[in-house]
Design a protein around this motif. Sequence first.
Motif, short mmCIF file in Angstrom:
data_model
loop_
_atom_site.label_atom_id
_atom_site.label_comp_id
_atom_site.label_asym_id
_atom_site.label_seq_id
_atom_site.Cartn_x
_atom_site.Cartn_y
_atom_site.Cartn_z
N ALA A 105 -42.10 43.01 38.51
CA ALA A 105 -42.02 43.57 37.16
C ALA A 105 -42.94 42.81 36.21
O ALA A 105 -43.47 41.75 36.55
N ARG A 106 -43.12 43.37 35.03
CA ARG A 106 -43.88 42.68 34.00
C ARG A 106 -43.28 41.29 33.79
O ARG A 106 -42.05 41.14 33.79
N PRO A 107 -44.09 40.26 33.61
CA PRO A 107 -43.57 38.90 33.48
C PRO A 107 -42.50 38.73 32.39
O PRO A 107 -41.50 38.05 32.61
N ALA A 108 -42.69 39.36 31.25
CA ALA A 108 -41.69 39.23 30.17
C ALA A 108 -40.35 39.84 30.59
O ALA A 108 -39.29 39.29 30.28
N VAL A 109 -40.41 40.94 31.32
CA VAL A 109 -39.19 41.59 31.81
C VAL A 109 -38.53 40.70 32.86
O VAL A 109 -37.32 40.45 32.80
N ALA A 110 -39.31 40.23 33.80
CA ALA A 110 -38.77 39.39 34.87
C ALA A 110 -38.11 38.13 34.31
O ALA A 110 -36.98 37.80 34.68
N GLU A 111 -38.80 37.46 33.42
CA GLU A 111 -38.25 36.23 32.85
C GLU A 111 -37.00 36.51 32.02
O GLU A 111 -36.03 35.75 32.06
N GLY A 112 -37.02 37.60 31.28
CA GLY A 112 -35.86 37.93 30.46
C GLY A 112 -34.63 38.23 31.29
O GLY A 112 -33.53 37.74 31.01
N ILE A 113 -34.79 39.03 32.33
CA ILE A 113 -33.65 39.40 33.19
C ILE A 113 -33.16 38.17 33.95
O ILE A 113 -31.95 37.93 34.05
N LYS A 114 -34.07 37.37 34.47
CA LYS A 114 -33.65 36.15 35.19
C LYS A 114 -32.88 35.22 34.27
O LYS A 114 -31.88 34.62 34.69
N ALA A 115 -33.29 35.12 33.02
CA ALA A 115 -32.59 34.24 32.07
C ALA A 115 -31.18 34.74 31.78
O ALA A 115 -30.23 33.95 31.70
N VAL A 116 -31.01 36.06 31.64
CA VAL A 116 -29.69 36.63 31.38
C VAL A 116 -28.76 36.34 32.56
O VAL A 116 -27.62 35.88 32.37
N VAL A 117 -29.23 36.59 33.77
CA VAL A 117 -28.40 36.38 34.96
C VAL A 117 -28.08 34.89 35.13
O VAL A 117 -26.94 34.51 35.43
N HIS A 118 -29.08 34.03 34.92
CA HIS A 118 -28.84 32.59 35.03
C HIS A 118 -27.77 32.14 34.04
O HIS A 118 -26.87 31.37 34.39
N GLU A 119 -27.86 32.62 32.82
CA GLU A 119 -26.86 32.23 31.82
C GLU A 119 -25.47 32.72 32.21
O GLU A 119 -24.49 31.98 32.10
N TYR A 120 -25.36 33.97 32.66
CA TYR A 120 -24.05 34.49 33.07
C TYR A 120 -23.46 33.65 34.21
O TYR A 120 -22.28 33.35 34.21
N GLU A 121 -24.30 33.27 35.15
CA GLU A 121 -23.82 32.53 36.32
C GLU A 121 -23.55 31.06 36.05
O GLU A 121 -22.71 30.46 36.72
N ASN A 122 -24.25 30.46 35.08
CA ASN A 122 -24.19 29.01 34.92
C ASN A 122 -23.83 28.53 33.53
O ASN A 122 -23.55 27.34 33.35
N GLY A 123 -23.84 29.42 32.55
CA GLY A 123 -23.63 28.99 31.17
C GLY A 123 -22.18 28.64 30.88
O GLY A 123 -21.26 29.02 31.62
N ASP A 124 -21.99 27.93 29.79
CA ASP A 124 -20.63 27.58 29.37
C ASP A 124 -20.40 27.88 27.89
O ASP A 124 -19.48 27.36 27.27
N SER A 125 -21.21 28.76 27.35
CA SER A 125 -21.07 29.14 25.94
C SER A 125 -19.87 30.07 25.77
O SER A 125 -19.32 30.60 26.74
#
Length: 191
Positions: A105-125
């Motif tokens: 995918a477009r780099p901005a799309v790829a980075e954005g989606i990966k960041a959302v999933v990473h936060e859901y899986e690892n975040g504590d907010s």
Amino acid sequence: MTDDQADKGTVGYLFEMGALKRGKRSGWWIAGVKDPETIAEHSFRTAIIGAVLAMMEGADPAKVALLCTFHDTQETRVGDIPWIGRRYLEAASNEKVTADQVSKARPAVAEGIKAVVHEYENGDSLEVLVAHDADKLECMLQGMEYLEQGYRNAQEWVDTTRAKLKTPSALTLAEAAQGMSSAEWKHIYLS
């Protein structure tokens, strides 16, 4: 990668997400549900519940809805593995699956989606806590609907997911749901 290739990779990801509309939530088969909800149906209501819980908890509703929307997107590649099946498998992390899904995918799309999933899986907010509660509350409500349809084994799902809720708002809504029918919403507005 050319812009044309990245556009095709982005659209490919969007087509892949369409598979979530056809993929069934297989854990419900264990409870005897013959035609369970799809992953997309689950994710849609999870996002709505997440936004509502966020409003009640003072979290960012848009961020919670976004986290909820992407929380099961990896299931196009690995399926919906019920909790009992996970003990027999060594699956790739949701972050790794997502990275593969968006690799073209477009780099901005790829980075954005990966960041959302990473936060859901690892975040504590607070937003992550609310998103996880939304997933559980949706499962509880779905279980209540299956109970109404005669699937008695869904009671275990109702009980176990309710017991995992953490936020005051999710606990409050779970309590309010007890004893309600899924069609009762229409009577609330007629009175």
